[in-house]
Design an enzyme around this catalytic site. Structure first.
Site, PDB file in Angstrom:
ATOM      1  N   GLU A 115     -12.381  -1.104   2.291  1.00  9.11           N
ATOM      2  CA  GLU A 115     -12.009  -1.910   3.458  1.00  9.11           C
ATOM      3  C   GLU A 115     -11.124  -3.085   3.056  1.00  9.11           C
ATOM      4  O   GLU A 115     -10.697  -3.853   3.907  1.00  9.11           O
ATOM      5  CB  GLU A 115     -13.249  -2.438   4.189  1.00  9.11           C
ATOM      6  CG  GLU A 115     -14.241  -1.387   4.567  1.00  9.11           C
ATOM      7  CD  GLU A 115     -13.617  -0.087   5.066  1.00  9.11           C
ATOM      8  OE1 GLU A 115     -13.802   0.952   4.383  1.00  9.11           O
ATOM      9  OE2 GLU A 115     -12.963  -0.084   6.100  1.00  9.11           O
ATOM     10  N   ARG A 153      14.960   3.637  -7.651  1.00 14.07           N
ATOM     11  CA  ARG A 153      16.255   4.264  -7.434  1.00 14.07           C
ATOM     12  C   ARG A 153      17.363   3.245  -7.189  1.00 14.07           C
ATOM     13  O   ARG A 153      18.541   3.607  -7.175  1.00 14.07           O
ATOM     14  CB  ARG A 153      16.193   5.309  -6.329  1.00 14.07           C
ATOM     15  CG  ARG A 153      15.865   4.778  -4.962  1.00 14.07           C
ATOM     16  CD  ARG A 153      15.593   5.916  -3.995  1.00 14.07           C
ATOM     17  NE  ARG A 153      16.798   6.654  -3.622  1.00 14.07           N
ATOM     18  CZ  ARG A 153      17.756   6.183  -2.824  1.00 14.07           C
ATOM     19  NH1 ARG A 153      17.666   4.963  -2.332  1.00 14.07           N
ATOM     20  NH2 ARG A 153      18.797   6.935  -2.510  1.00 14.07           N
TER      21      ARG A 153
END
Ligand code: ADE
Length: 247
Positions: A115, A153
């Protein structure tokens, strides 16, 4: 760029980082990825890393002590890195944020579980909380994989000339135009003739229009943030008015 991933499930990363572009980037020394098992920093006998939430409620909360020990240990090695927590309550991850993060020396990414984590960890150590979308994952690990992939990238040298970061969706704020490769006809479906024409101006025009068309259909709110030329505006108006073609 150095990525340090703090997780209870280091095994979740073995596949995604051992293939393709991210693996090549690691092999070339352009990025470095280190996994740290938070459980190794729990020093009680049972190596407990989570506990019941104060105030009651469902689920478990990641404990402050093992996380603190893990973060402090990693930070000693990487004092210049930014500490990021993956959580659905975080700042939305966008291409612009990926670009910002790609300028950092390194990222220490805490993968939240259950949680959530004890809030004191966020207050003491976390520079940035990031969400990869308005949905809830079982844990922050897949989100961390997304972050590492999208940031990597953008690191110079990671993409070869074959995989350019120049033209893709979002670079110009629009969705990408459709792409085709050989053969020119498949099961009666033709490649749009303009792409075979060799007329680069016409090809550019067609691609711009297809980007605009796709963005208007799928993500119209993106158009508000893009600078459109007069010709773009005309085309978008025509699409909005229900026109499909004007030539
Ligand atoms: N952890 C669980 N859901 C998440 C989300 N959407 N983004 C980032 N971390 C998460």
């Amino acid at each position: 760029m150095k990525f340090d991933l703090l997780t209870l499930f280091p095994g979740m990363f073995s596949g995604p980082f051992s293939e393709s572009i991210v693996k090549n980037a690691v092999d070339k020394g352009l990025i470095e990825i280190s996994l740290h098992n938070i459980r190794d920093y729990a020093n009680d006998r049972h190596r407990v890393t989570d506990d019941y939430p104060y105030g009651g409620g469902a689920g478990m909360v990641m404990k402050v002590e093992p996380l603190t020990a893990c973060i402090e240990s990693v930070r000693t090695e990487r004092p210049a890195s930014k500490v990021v927590l993956t959580t659905p309550r975080g700042r939305p991850f966008t291409q612009a944020l990926a670009g910002e993060l790609a300028n950092e020396d390194g990222l220490i990414i805490i993968c939240g579980r259950y949680e959530g984590i004890d809030e004191r960890v966020s207050e003491m150590f976390v520079d940035l909380e990031v969400s990869i979308g308005d949905f809830v994952l079982t844990g922050g690990e897949p989100a961390a994989i997304v972050l590492v992939d999208a940031v990597s990238r953008l690191i110079p040298g990671v993409l070869g000339s074959k995989e350019s970061a120049e033209e893709d969706s979002f670079r110009n704020g629009l969705l990408e135009y459709p792409q085709y490769t050989r053969p020119p006809e498949f099961r009666g479906q033709m490649v749009p003739p303009v792409l075979l024409s060799g007329n680069h101006r016409e090809i550019e025009r067609w691609r711009r229009r297809e980007s605009l068309r796709r963005t208007l259909m799928v993500r119209p709110e993106l158009l508000d943030a893009v600078e459109l030329t007069e010709e773009d505006e005309k085309f978008v108006r025509m699409l909005r008015d229900g026109g499909g073609t004007d030539d």
